[in-house]
Design an enzyme around this catalytic site. Structure first.
Site, mmCIF file in Angstrom:
data_model
loop_
_atom_site.group_PDB
_atom_site.id
_atom_site.type_symbol
_atom_site.label_atom_id
_atom_site.label_comp_id
_atom_site.label_asym_id
_atom_site.label_seq_id
_atom_site.Cartn_x
_atom_site.Cartn_y
_atom_site.Cartn_z
ATOM 1 N N ASP A 1 -8.864 2.155 -6.639
ATOM 2 C CA ASP A 1 -9.019 3.424 -5.924
ATOM 3 C C ASP A 1 -8.315 3.335 -4.573
ATOM 4 O O ASP A 1 -7.901 2.255 -4.143
ATOM 5 C CB ASP A 1 -10.482 3.844 -5.795
ATOM 6 C CG ASP A 1 -11.346 2.905 -4.990
ATOM 7 O OD1 ASP A 1 -12.475 3.287 -4.676
ATOM 8 O OD2 ASP A 1 -10.914 1.778 -4.670
ATOM 9 N N TYR B 1 -7.183 3.229 -0.596
ATOM 10 C CA TYR B 1 -7.742 2.623 0.609
ATOM 11 C C TYR B 1 -8.678 3.633 1.281
ATOM 12 O O TYR B 1 -8.438 4.841 1.252
ATOM 13 C CB TYR B 1 -6.626 2.253 1.584
ATOM 14 C CG TYR B 1 -5.674 1.188 1.079
ATOM 15 C CD1 TYR B 1 -6.138 -0.065 0.666
ATOM 16 C CD2 TYR B 1 -4.296 1.424 1.047
ATOM 17 C CE1 TYR B 1 -5.257 -1.043 0.228
ATOM 18 C CE2 TYR B 1 -3.406 0.445 0.615
ATOM 19 C CZ TYR B 1 -3.889 -0.784 0.206
ATOM 20 O OH TYR B 1 -3.020 -1.745 -0.226
ATOM 21 N N PHE C 1 -1.718 0.590 -3.564
ATOM 22 C CA PHE C 1 -1.343 -0.544 -2.711
ATOM 23 C C PHE C 1 -0.516 -0.138 -1.493
ATOM 24 O O PHE C 1 -0.253 -0.962 -0.617
ATOM 25 C CB PHE C 1 -0.598 -1.632 -3.501
ATOM 26 C CG PHE C 1 -1.440 -2.302 -4.547
ATOM 27 C CD1 PHE C 1 -2.458 -3.179 -4.181
ATOM 28 C CD2 PHE C 1 -1.248 -2.052 -5.893
ATOM 29 C CE1 PHE C 1 -3.255 -3.797 -5.138
ATOM 30 C CE2 PHE C 1 -2.034 -2.655 -6.864
ATOM 31 C CZ PHE C 1 -3.047 -3.536 -6.482
ATOM 32 N N HIS D 1 -5.453 -10.333 -9.397
ATOM 33 C CA HIS D 1 -5.297 -9.287 -8.380
ATOM 34 C C HIS D 1 -4.753 -9.907 -7.090
ATOM 35 O O HIS D 1 -5.084 -11.054 -6.761
ATOM 36 C CB HIS D 1 -6.654 -8.629 -8.113
ATOM 37 C CG HIS D 1 -6.567 -7.360 -7.336
ATOM 38 N ND1 HIS D 1 -6.468 -7.330 -5.966
ATOM 39 C CD2 HIS D 1 -6.555 -6.059 -7.748
ATOM 40 C CE1 HIS D 1 -6.395 -6.069 -5.566
ATOM 41 N NE2 HIS D 1 -6.449 -5.282 -6.619
#
Length: 226
Positions: free
Chosen positions: A70, A72, A83, A192
């Protein structure tokens, strides 16, 4: 207070591909939820940026898909691309690690800006599973309908295109593998890039050079990962 448009403003080719989704009951409920949510809470990203990933990367241009979770949840961070942060915003740790891996993989210096629009404009769809979030509350818009919408996006890419490279970083993104036809697309998996997991398989994955190797074989333009 900001309101949500009745019909999403989205790039034309995606509007055609996803037209049926916008008419489904879950999407209407999602819009109603966002209208109410904005009455009492700050929601990121701003409404005009919710569909930025699609507006920067038309359906026909999609060569690579990176799946995030989701947006920031800090002020000014979310810009509609997973990202990515807008120019002038400090890079979050996961993004720093992405650029460290690019530096290790391809030798590029870590850039000053974490705005990944430059990737999106080259055909990298930077897709979060949820496209909105309440300020300072990560995961707060889970289960409201976004997952159904973005799962549909992945399915449309899988069925409607060939030889797309999917980068699945972390368990959440890797759970989306079931939506992708691995016989006609390329799936690269790693940990990740979060500081909690980056050194368990993200650092050293060389996904950025591997993507370009795949694109070269296809006769497509490489991605400039600067």
């Amino acid at each position: 207070m900001e309101t949500v448009a009745v019909a999403p403003v989205i790039e034309e080719s995606w509007g055609l591909v996803l037209k049926e989704e916008f008419d489904k009951p879950y999407f209407k409920s999602l819009k109603e939820f966002l209208v109410e949510e904005r009455k009492t809470h700050v929601v990121y990203p701003p409404g005009k940026l919710i569909f930025s990933a699609f507006n920067h990367t038309p359906f026909k241009n999609v060569k690579v898909v990176i799946i995030g979770q989701d947006p920031y949840h800090g002020p000014g961070q979310a810009n509609g691309l997973c990202f990515s942060v807008s120019d002038g915003i400090k890079m979050p740790p996961s993004l720093v690690n992405i650029f460290k891996e690019i530096q290790n993989d391809l030798g590029y210096p870590i850039p000053l800006s974490g705005n990944l629009e430059r990737w999106a404009d080259q055909g990298v769809l930077l897709l979060n599973a949820m496209l909105t979030v309440r300020a300072n509350e990560p995961g707060s818009h889970q289960g409201k309908g976004w997952e159904a919408f973005t799962d549909s996006v992945i399915k449309h890419i899988s069925t409607g295109k060939e030889d797309v490279v999917f980068l699945l970083w972390g368990k959440y993104a890797q759970a989306k593998e079931q939506l992708i036809d691995g016989s006609k697309h390329h799936i690269l998996k790693a940990a990740h890039p979060s500081p909690f997991s980056a050194y368990n398989g993200f650092m050293g994955c060389k996904h950025f050079s591997k993507v370009n190797e795949i694109l070269i074989v296809q006769g497509k333009q490489e991605i400039d990962w600067h």
